[in-house]
Design a protein around this motif. Structure first.
Motif, PDB file in Angstrom:
ATOM      1  N   THR A 267       0.859  -1.180   0.000  1.00  0.00           N
ATOM      2  CA  THR A 267       0.000   0.000   0.000  1.00  0.00           C
ATOM      3  C   THR A 267       0.899   1.235   0.000  1.00  0.00           C
ATOM      4  O   THR A 267       2.130   1.108   0.142  1.00  0.00           O
TER       5      THR A 267
ATOM      6  N   GLY B 208      -7.930   1.069  10.742  1.00  0.00           N
ATOM      7  CA  GLY B 208      -7.337   0.008   9.924  1.00  0.00           C
ATOM      8  C   GLY B 208      -5.884   0.312   9.639  1.00  0.00           C
ATOM      9  O   GLY B 208      -5.509   0.631   8.511  1.00  0.00           O
TER      10      GLY B 208
ATOM     11  N   GLU C  77      -8.418  -0.525  15.243  1.00  0.00           N
ATOM     12  CA  GLU C  77      -7.983  -1.670  14.422  1.00  0.00           C
ATOM     13  C   GLU C  77      -8.794  -2.897  14.822  1.00  0.00           C
ATOM     14  O   GLU C  77      -8.973  -3.165  16.001  1.00  0.00           O
TER      15      GLU C  77
ATOM     16  N   THR D 167      -8.153  -6.213  13.915  1.00  0.00           N
ATOM     17  CA  THR D 167      -7.453  -7.490  14.051  1.00  0.00           C
ATOM     18  C   THR D 167      -6.486  -7.470  15.230  1.00  0.00           C
ATOM     19  O   THR D 167      -5.532  -6.676  15.246  1.00  0.00           O
TER      20      THR D 167
ATOM     21  N   ASN E 254      -6.627   4.464   4.986  1.00  0.00           N
ATOM     22  CA  ASN E 254      -6.079   4.129   3.671  1.00  0.00           C
ATOM     23  C   ASN E 254      -6.334   2.652   3.434  1.00  0.00           C
ATOM     24  O   ASN E 254      -5.881   1.812   4.226  1.00  0.00           O
TER      25      ASN E 254
HETATM   26  C1  LIG Z   1      -5.597  -3.497   3.504  1.00  0.00           C
HETATM   27  S1  LIG Z   1      -5.165  -3.237   5.159  1.00  0.00           S
HETATM   28  C2  LIG Z   1      -4.608  -1.536   5.059  1.00  0.00           C
HETATM   29  C3  LIG Z   1      -3.606  -1.213   6.117  1.00  0.00           C
HETATM   30  C4  LIG Z   1      -3.019   0.195   6.126  1.00  0.00           C
HETATM   31  N1  LIG Z   1      -4.029   1.207   6.251  1.00  0.00           N
HETATM   32  C5  LIG Z   1      -2.177   0.463   4.912  1.00  0.00           C
HETATM   33  O1  LIG Z   1      -2.479   1.374   4.148  1.00  0.00           O
HETATM   34  O2  LIG Z   1      -1.172  -0.250   4.739  1.00  0.00           O
HETATM   35  C6  LIG Z   1      -6.745  -3.102   5.976  1.00  0.00           C
HETATM   36  C7  LIG Z   1      -6.646  -2.848   7.453  1.00  0.00           C
HETATM   37  O3  LIG Z   1      -7.952  -2.568   7.970  1.00  0.00           O
HETATM   38  C8  LIG Z   1      -8.190  -3.359   9.132  1.00  0.00           C
HETATM   39  N2  LIG Z   1      -9.648  -3.469   9.304  1.00  0.00           N
HETATM   40  C9  LIG Z   1     -10.531  -4.156   8.566  1.00  0.00           C
HETATM   41  N3  LIG Z   1     -11.785  -3.957   8.998  1.00  0.00           N
HETATM   42  C10 LIG Z   1     -11.707  -3.090  10.022  1.00  0.00           C
HETATM   43  C11 LIG Z   1     -12.659  -2.467  10.873  1.00  0.00           C
HETATM   44  N4  LIG Z   1     -13.959  -2.704  10.750  1.00  0.00           N
HETATM   45  N5  LIG Z   1     -12.217  -1.614  11.814  1.00  0.00           N
HETATM   46  C12 LIG Z   1     -10.891  -1.352  11.949  1.00  0.00           C
HETATM   47  N6  LIG Z   1      -9.944  -1.924  11.184  1.00  0.00           N
HETATM   48  C13 LIG Z   1     -10.338  -2.775  10.225  1.00  0.00           C
HETATM   49  C14 LIG Z   1      -7.433  -4.631   8.827  1.00  0.00           C
HETATM   50  O4  LIG Z   1      -7.230  -5.429   9.968  1.00  0.00           O
HETATM   51  C15 LIG Z   1      -6.142  -4.025   8.277  1.00  0.00           C
HETATM   52  O5  LIG Z   1      -5.337  -3.516   9.298  1.00  0.00           O
END
Ligand SMILES: C[S@@+](CC[C@H](N)C(=O)[O-])C[C@H]1O[C@@H](n2cnc3c(N)ncnc32)[C@H](O)[C@@H]1O
Length: 406
Positions: A63, A98, A129, A131, A172
């Protein structure tokens, strides 16, 4: 690009758990959204829970924060201006939703500390977050910082009171990671895709899984309400038989929660996606679901279950329309390339040509490549950037990142 993932790459324990969940259901089926939720977020065996331990999420995709500190620093510039626009509130709360591996926290805080110290002093940084395994990884990565600075904390939404945040909630590539409902047109009706038990090697998916799909009535009236809200005539003559797409109801629940917790300030969402008319174009007959495994992508969610990432594009019209219902007004929608250029990415590229001569050429070239990747119109530069606001006057809605780059 199709990957060479085989059925054996699925996590057998997770498949068992999903089978069990299907068996427990009165109709012996679960929605695709439930399947995707388990595949990504099962607390012990889901993709996000195990992948970090198995060698890193960046083996599957990267990302913007993985390209270096520039993305976080340019975001920080926007946050500093938001702080000014809001008349320098104390505290000024940044909520990162996230946070993945926790890369942005450091880039943002370091930049604010160096370049906007008064803003830094007013800061509360909250990570929301989902997870647990990633919370542990983020806390491990940031332990040096948390020892010396006690304005960084991890919270669930339940721990954040209603109308308590003055600042900016941002994400993001969060919304594309929410589990989606899948729907399909059959005999002129809109039906939902359910996952049920198949026969090992003969089930659904390119390589035969132990799952099968079936179509049945929609699991919730919210899906039809959604299409009405975003003005998409599904089903209708415009859509061919077999047309399949997704609906991200989890994004609406998330949006309503954020809107509730925000007292005054901004919601900044960066993700790949389209406005509804483009997302639900009749020509896009198989939707936008994408799976990522070891830098390859394909569209079969029944391979490498629990070991591959699954995403769906974001319908930005839905975020805008539902946002309005929840009290969030749209301030602007732009592309990541334009957004970052307006925040000074062009100057960073230009400054590479006058960089001190003791910086190795290889480092300069690598950095130039990363900066270009952030604005590449065929990739990250084409991501959508939506800024919504609550309780803001006209001056507070004028933001640097939404200016046209010079
Ligand atoms: C694709 S990753 C993106 C991580 C980071 N933002 C980046 O740009 O590298 C998605 C992230 O969102 C988190 N996530 C998914 N659903 C979520 C929710 N409902 N609330 C908070 N975090 C969540 C996942 O655990 C993960 O950390």
């Amino acid at each position: 690009m199709a990957s060479s993932v085989s059925l054996a790459d699925s996590n057998p324990k997770l498949c068992q758990i999903i089978h069990q969940r299907i068996a427990e259901h009165p109709q012996h089926r679960i929605t695709f959204a439930e399947f995707m939720d388990l595949a990504l977020y099962h607390p012990q065996h889901g993709y996000y829970s195990t992948k970090q331990a198995l060698g890193g999420i960046q083996d599957d995709f990267f990302t913007s924060p993985h390209l270096g500190a520039d993305f976080g620093e340019l975001l920080a510039r926007q946050f500093a201006q938001m702080w000014e626009r809001l008349d320098r509130p104390f505290p000024f709360t940044l909520v990162e939703m996230g946070a993945g591996q926790g890369l942005l926290v450091q880039d943002i805080l370091r930049y604010l500390h160096r370049h906007h110290f008064e803003c830094f002093e007013a800061l509360e940084y909250v990570v929301v977050e989902k997870t647990s395994a990633l919370i542990a990884e983020q806390q491990r990565r940031l332990q040096g910082l948390t020892k010396s600075w006690n304005h960084l904390r991890w919270c669930s939404w339940d721990e954040i009171p209603s109308r308590s945040i003055v600042g900016c909630c941002f994400s993001n590539e969060l919304v594309d990671a929410f589990p989606v409902h899948q729907v399909a047109v059959e005999s002129g009706e809109l039906q939902e895709v359910y996952v049920t038990v198949g026969h090992e090697g003969a089930g659904v998916g390119d390589q035969g899984s132990s799952f099968a799909e079936c179509l049945a009535a929609l699991s919730t009236p919210r899906i039809m309400e959604y299409f009405q809200q975003v003005d998409i005539p599904l089903p209708s003559d415009r859509y061919p038989e077999g047309y399949r797409t997704e609906v991200n109801l989890a994004a609406l629940d998330w949006l309503s929660t954020v809107a509730d917790r925000l007292q005054r300030g901004y919601l900044l969402t960066i993700d790949y996606g389209y406005p509804a008319q483009r997302y639900y174009s009749p020509a896009r007959t198989q939707g936008t679901l994408q799976c990522y495994y070891q830098h390859a992508h394909h569209s079969d969610p029944y391979r490498a279950i629990g070991r591959q990432d699954i995403t769906a594009h974001v319908d930005f019209t839905a975020l805008e329309q539902y946002g309005q219902q929840f009290g969030l007004e749209t301030i602007g929608f732009t592309q990541q390339g334009l957004f970052l250029m307006a925040l000074g990415l062009g100057d960073r590229i230009a400054s590479l040509s006058t960089a001190p001569s003791d910086i190795p050429l290889q480092d300069l070239l690598r950095r130039r490549e990363s900066l270009h990747a952030l604005i590449n119109p065929m990739g990250l530069g084409n991501f959508g950037v939506l800024i919504q606001g609550k309780g803001l006057d006209t001056a507070e809605r004028s933001l640097l990142g939404l200016d046209l780059p010079t």
